[in-house]
Scaffold this motif. Sequence first.
Motif, short mmCIF file in Angstrom:
data_model
loop_
_atom_site.label_atom_id
_atom_site.label_comp_id
_atom_site.label_asym_id
_atom_site.label_seq_id
_atom_site.Cartn_x
_atom_site.Cartn_y
_atom_site.Cartn_z
N ASP A 116 0.84 -1.18 0.00
CA ASP A 116 0.00 0.00 0.00
C ASP A 116 0.89 1.25 0.00
N LEU A 117 1.23 1.73 -1.17
CA LEU A 117 2.10 2.90 -1.23
C LEU A 117 1.27 4.18 -1.20
N GLN A 118 1.86 5.23 -0.60
CA GLN A 118 1.16 6.52 -0.58
C GLN A 118 1.31 7.26 -1.91
N LYS A 119 2.56 7.34 -2.39
CA LYS A 119 2.82 8.13 -3.59
C LYS A 119 3.92 7.50 -4.44
N VAL A 120 3.69 7.52 -5.75
CA VAL A 120 4.76 7.18 -6.68
C VAL A 120 4.93 8.34 -7.64
N GLY A 121 6.12 8.88 -7.68
CA GLY A 121 6.41 10.04 -8.51
C GLY A 121 6.85 9.64 -9.91
N VAL A 122 6.24 10.27 -10.90
CA VAL A 122 6.65 10.09 -12.30
C VAL A 122 7.10 11.46 -12.80
N ASN A 123 8.26 11.52 -13.45
CA ASN A 123 8.79 12.81 -13.90
C ASN A 123 8.09 13.28 -15.17
N LEU A 124 7.77 14.56 -15.21
CA LEU A 124 7.23 15.17 -16.42
C LEU A 124 8.21 16.23 -16.89
N PHE A 154 3.07 13.71 -10.08
CA PHE A 154 3.96 14.14 -11.14
C PHE A 154 5.03 15.06 -10.58
N GLU A 155 6.27 14.76 -10.95
CA GLU A 155 7.39 15.60 -10.53
C GLU A 155 7.72 16.57 -11.66
N LEU A 156 7.60 17.84 -11.35
CA LEU A 156 7.89 18.89 -12.33
C LEU A 156 9.15 19.62 -11.93
N THR A 157 9.90 20.09 -12.90
CA THR A 157 11.00 20.98 -12.54
C THR A 157 10.52 22.41 -12.68
N GLU A 158 11.25 23.30 -12.06
CA GLU A 158 10.86 24.70 -12.11
C GLU A 158 10.82 25.20 -13.56
N SER A 159 11.63 24.63 -14.43
CA SER A 159 11.63 25.07 -15.83
C SER A 159 10.30 24.76 -16.52
N ALA A 160 9.61 23.70 -16.06
CA ALA A 160 8.30 23.38 -16.65
C ALA A 160 7.32 24.50 -16.38
N LEU A 161 7.44 25.10 -15.23
CA LEU A 161 6.50 26.15 -14.85
C LEU A 161 6.74 27.42 -15.64
N LEU A 175 -5.37 18.35 -14.12
CA LEU A 175 -4.90 17.08 -13.56
C LEU A 175 -5.11 17.03 -12.06
N SER A 176 -4.95 18.16 -11.43
CA SER A 176 -5.12 18.15 -9.98
C SER A 176 -6.59 17.96 -9.61
N LYS A 177 -7.49 18.36 -10.51
CA LYS A 177 -8.92 18.16 -10.26
C LYS A 177 -9.28 16.67 -10.19
N ILE A 178 -8.53 15.84 -10.95
CA ILE A 178 -8.84 14.40 -10.88
C ILE A 178 -7.98 13.71 -9.82
N GLY A 179 -7.39 14.50 -8.94
CA GLY A 179 -6.76 13.92 -7.75
C GLY A 179 -5.27 13.67 -7.84
N ILE A 180 -4.64 14.13 -8.92
CA ILE A 180 -3.20 13.91 -9.04
C ILE A 180 -2.42 14.99 -8.29
N ASP A 181 -1.39 14.55 -7.57
CA ASP A 181 -0.53 15.48 -6.84
C ASP A 181 0.67 15.88 -7.69
N PHE A 182 1.22 17.03 -7.35
CA PHE A 182 2.43 17.50 -8.03
C PHE A 182 3.52 17.82 -7.02
N SER A 183 4.75 17.49 -7.38
CA SER A 183 5.86 17.95 -6.56
C SER A 183 6.81 18.73 -7.45
N LEU A 184 7.57 19.59 -6.81
CA LEU A 184 8.53 20.41 -7.54
C LEU A 184 9.92 19.82 -7.35
#
Length: 282
Positions: A116-124, A154-161, A175-184
């Motif tokens: 039961d994992l809490q979060k798995v980060g995928v890079n964008l 989803f893991e974003l870099t500051e350059s994506a922003l 994407l956040s509306k359907i429950g996806i989290d983002f990290s920087l």
Amino acid sequence: NQARSRAKRIHGFSYSIYEPGKDRAPSYEGLLESDIWTALKKGQFELYYQPRIDLRTGKIVGAEALMRWNHPLHGLILPDDFIPVSEQTGQIVPMGFWAIYQSGRDLALIKNAGFDLQKVGVNLSFRQFQDDHLAQTIHRIIDSEKIDTRILEFELTESALLSDDLHVQQSIGELSKIGIDFSLDDFGTGYSSFALLQKLPINALKIDRSFVSKIPSSSDDTEIVRAIINLAHNLNMGVIAEGVETRSQLDFLIQNNCDQVQGFFFSPPVPLTDFMKILRAD
Ligand code: C2E
Ligand code: MG
Ligand code: MG
Ligand code: MG
């Protein structure tokens, strides 16, 4: 568009659609590019997983998915040797979709094995945000693979922003509306503004390895790491330290209330089957 030209300067190449063969001498890069299409077609890419450890419990609570290329001639190729090229050619767009699709399949296997994992980060990549159908396509993959959006981050870099403010904000919002989290990702090395941090639904900051690697010996870096931890918590975000390699780095992060860590001290990124073995032993 100012943000666009700023991002363009940072990355040092143009966003024009790549036309094969045009204005381009044959090069190793060109070879790699056609190799990348072959790799996608023949399934030579693989996701490795690096555990994320919660510092309150010491338990694995998640992972980061990191792309690897099993090349038939050159063996295992690491992202630094193919992600930048694929960002230039635009191939990162289909590769990025593949990564989301594959992580969904892997998450199902992990879940079926009883973990039961809490979060798995995928890079964008910042480059994926230049695709007008980003959110829509991700939505489709999530539906077809029945991906648990509570686990996906989803893991974003500051350059994506930076690359295209409004469009990026819209995609992230959808994407956040359907429950996806983002990290920087790689936080502290880029150009993100406090205004954007406030405006976007970012759930966590990932402290770049370049700061973590010099704690606790460098007083500048220890202050920067403390400041990022406080910033994250004051903005109600989590904070994850990347690249933890030593016991003294870990101790410093525990003492300063960092939430999670990942790094070679615990485990490098490993193939899915090995990750499941690590989970079983945890
Ligand atoms: P990142 O997202 O910041 O990932 C962390 C990188 O640090 C990974 O390198 C990981 O193997 C490495 N790392 C983790 N712990 C340690 C440690 O303790 N010491 C050291 N020296 N390194 C550590 P990796 O796997 O080579 O990936 C490099 C970068 O390539 C990633 O940086 C990410 O920006 C990009 N990347 C990887 N997979 C993907 C992907 O699927 N899509 C996109 N767009 N980018 C990806
Ligand atoms: Mg990352
Ligand atoms: Mg990083
Ligand atoms: Mg990085």
